[in-house]
Design a protein around this motif. Structure first.
Motif, PDB file in Angstrom:
ATOM      1  N   ALA A   1       1.263  57.230  25.430  1.00  7.74           N
ATOM      2  CA  ALA A   1       0.952  55.937  26.062  1.00  7.74           C
ATOM      3  C   ALA A   1       1.017  55.987  27.582  1.00  7.74           C
ATOM      4  O   ALA A   1       0.573  55.044  28.245  1.00  7.74           O
ATOM      5  N   SER A   2       1.540  57.062  28.157  1.00 11.43           N
ATOM      6  CA  SER A   2       1.613  57.180  29.620  1.00 11.43           C
ATOM      7  C   SER A   2       0.388  57.884  30.203  1.00 11.43           C
ATOM      8  O   SER A   2       0.260  57.982  31.431  1.00 11.43           O
ATOM      9  N   SER A   3      -0.498  58.383  29.350  1.00 14.68           N
ATOM     10  CA  SER A   3      -1.681  59.110  29.820  1.00 14.68           C
ATOM     11  C   SER A   3      -2.811  58.146  30.156  1.00 14.68           C
ATOM     12  O   SER A   3      -2.929  57.082  29.542  1.00 14.68           O
TER      13      SER A   3
ATOM     14  N   PHE B   1      11.924  49.002  23.758  1.00  5.75           N
ATOM     15  CA  PHE B   1      12.038  49.726  22.496  1.00  5.75           C
ATOM     16  C   PHE B   1      13.050  50.866  22.611  1.00  5.75           C
ATOM     17  O   PHE B   1      13.144  51.540  23.644  1.00  5.75           O
ATOM     18  N   THR B   2      13.808  51.065  21.539  1.00  3.54           N
ATOM     19  CA  THR B   2      14.863  52.075  21.489  1.00  3.54           C
ATOM     20  C   THR B   2      14.760  52.850  20.176  1.00  3.54           C
ATOM     21  O   THR B   2      13.847  52.622  19.379  1.00  3.54           O
TER      22      THR B   2
ATOM     23  N   GLN C   1       9.008  55.334  31.457  1.00  2.00           N
ATOM     24  CA  GLN C   1       8.779  54.538  30.252  1.00  2.00           C
ATOM     25  C   GLN C   1       9.767  53.360  30.176  1.00  2.00           C
ATOM     26  O   GLN C   1      10.857  53.407  30.750  1.00  2.00           O
ATOM     27  N   GLU C   2       9.379  52.334  29.445  1.00  8.72           N
ATOM     28  CA  GLU C   2      10.182  51.102  29.282  1.00  8.72           C
ATOM     29  C   GLU C   2      10.652  50.588  30.649  1.00  8.72           C
ATOM     30  O   GLU C   2      11.830  50.313  30.877  1.00  8.72           O
ATOM     31  N   ARG C   3       9.665  50.468  31.528  1.00  8.46           N
ATOM     32  CA  ARG C   3       9.866  49.928  32.876  1.00  8.46           C
ATOM     33  C   ARG C   3      10.961  50.663  33.649  1.00  8.46           C
ATOM     34  O   ARG C   3      11.741  50.060  34.396  1.00  8.46           O
ATOM     35  N   GLY C   4      11.024  51.965  33.414  1.00  7.75           N
ATOM     36  CA  GLY C   4      11.913  52.812  34.175  1.00  7.75           C
ATOM     37  C   GLY C   4      13.359  52.797  33.717  1.00  7.75           C
ATOM     38  O   GLY C   4      14.213  53.441  34.347  1.00  7.75           O
TER      39      GLY C   4
ATOM     40  N   THR D   1       8.872  59.741  25.890  1.00  4.38           N
ATOM     41  CA  THR D   1       7.616  59.305  25.283  1.00  4.38           C
ATOM     42  C   THR D   1       7.889  58.348  24.124  1.00  4.38           C
ATOM     43  O   THR D   1       8.682  58.641  23.239  1.00  4.38           O
ATOM     44  N   GLU D   2       7.221  57.219  24.150  1.00 10.54           N
ATOM     45  CA  GLU D   2       7.470  56.187  23.138  1.00 10.54           C
ATOM     46  C   GLU D   2       7.037  56.641  21.745  1.00 10.54           C
ATOM     47  O   GLU D   2       6.033  57.329  21.583  1.00 10.54           O
TER      48      GLU D   2
END
Length: 395
Positions: A33-35, A67-68, A229-232, A237-238
């Motif tokens: 999702a970061s690509s 998310f965790t 990820q997750e706003r820092g 990777t999610e």
């Protein structure tokens, strides 16, 4: 042999719909999702949609959901990162004596780091009274963490009242809602909840996926360091497939919540009534009305819980004596001790947690098996033999 699963507080069987929703993201739609290329953008859009779904379930905004990997991580994050962010204001945290070990052990960790923890007692039903919380609050209290509903005895706490007290003293309010999310109505705005933990595998979703709700304005330091990820705040990777499964399970749980809760409450009360009527020297643990729809927890005198579980398993019934996270421990439940049970009675406890597939026939079979099991165990119990002798003398 008939197999009956009554340990849904430990974990649930994944719904076919959740698995079906996940499958494309384990195969062809596998992008990061970061690509920035199309495969990654598709994953990011999927992630955003799932975040919206779970946020709406608790009346939160999308950007307030992180998310965790599950409830334990969310609890650790809520306590540790928040404590670090607010320690300049104070180093005092309040929780209850009956919290899940994900909270209690994290609190112990923070104590070693110089934070002060107050463990508020509960009454005989496992309820944290507003008066008890009020008495525990101090000018340097920065956080209160009280679970929504207890994972062992099922008692539902008066969350809105407790949150008001925390806020009146300038403290944040967190709740471990792992057992309540998807099963009970939750409105974080109306109830005054600043942070909330939840987990997918308690609502027929996949293991290894959870969430932490953090109200906008709550400060938190990064909990896992690395990427943005997750706003820092949580690098890594999610788990897009797991998150999609969580969202689908949440969507289905909410659609069925009222009807399923009513059905489970009826079955729960039927089970409680049968046990109380047909098995002598039994004690219902937890509040009779303010409890989770699917929770039945009893203690039985003159027996030991492990033997009871083994005999029930031999008859095809999967149950628990308490929290799944401590099922390997020989120590009595800290929850049962906190509500005032002596060690010898706390050792003879049984937790039955009903699920979507549980029927009245399942409950009848289980209680019939339980009656025979307890009779067998008491026939071998020196304590029960002494009790009968004392009864005979007294008569």
């Amino acid at each position: 042999m008939k197999q009956i699963y009554l340990d849904n507080a430990a974990t649930t069987q994944m719904r076919p719909e959740a698995l079906e929703a996940m499958m494309p993201h384990l195969t062809e739609a596998y992008g990061n999702a970061s690509s920035i290329y199309p495969l990654g953008e598709e994953a990011a859009a999927t992630l955003a949609e799932a975040r919206r779904t779970v946020a709406q379930a608790i009346n939160a905004d999308d950007r307030e959901v992180y998310f965790t990997s599950g409830g334990s991580e969310s609890d650790n994050w809520a306590l540790i990162a928040t404590a670090e962010a607010y320690e300049s204001k104070g180093r005092h945290i309040v929780t209850s004596a009956i919290e899940h070990h994900a909270i209690l052990h994290t609190a112990e960790y923070l104590e070693k780091r110089g934070f002060e923890i107050t463990y508020v007692p509960v009454d005989e039903f496992g309820i944290v009274s507003p008066a008890a919380l009020e008495a525990a609050m101090r000018p340097d209290t920065i956080l209160v963490s009280i679970m929504f509903a207890n994972n062992e005895i099922g008692t539902v706490e008066p969350l809105a009242e407790l949150a008001k007290i925390a806020h009146a003293h300038g403290a944040l309010f967190h709740t471990d809602a792992v057992q309540a999310f998807g099963h009970l109505p939750i409105d974080v705005k109306e109830m005054g909840i600043d942070m909330l933990s939840a987990s997918a595998h308690k609502i027929y979703g996949p293991k290894g996926t959870g969430l932490l709700y953090m109200r906008k304005g709550v400060r938190s330091k990064a909990f896992i360091h690395g990427g943005q990820q997750e706003r820092g705040l949580r690098a890594g990777t999610e788990n897009v497939a797991g998150i999609v499964g969580f969202a689908k399970a949440t969507e289905l749980a909410l659609a069925e919540q009222a009807e399923e809760a009513a059905r489970l409450c009826e079955l729960r009360d039927y089970a409680i009534e049968r046990i109380e009527r047909e098995i002598p020297h039994s004690r219902l643990n937890g509040h009779r009305r303010e409890r989770l729809p699917n929770n039945v927890n009893f203690s039985f005198e003159f027996i030991e819980g492990e033997g009871m579980l083994l005999q029930l398993a031999f008859k095809g019934v999967s149950a628990s004596s308490g929290s799944a996270c401590t099922s390997g421990s020989l120590d009595p439940s800290h929850v049962l001790l906190a509500i005032g049970l002596p060690h010898e009675i706390a050792h003879g406890s049984l937790r039955l947690t009903l699920g979507r597939d549980t029927t009245r026939e399942d409950v009848d079979y289980t209680i019939d098996a339980l009656k025979g099991t307890i009779e067998n165990l008491r026939a071998m119990s020196p304590l029960y033999e002494d009790f009968l002798k004392d009864q005979k003398k007294a008569s």
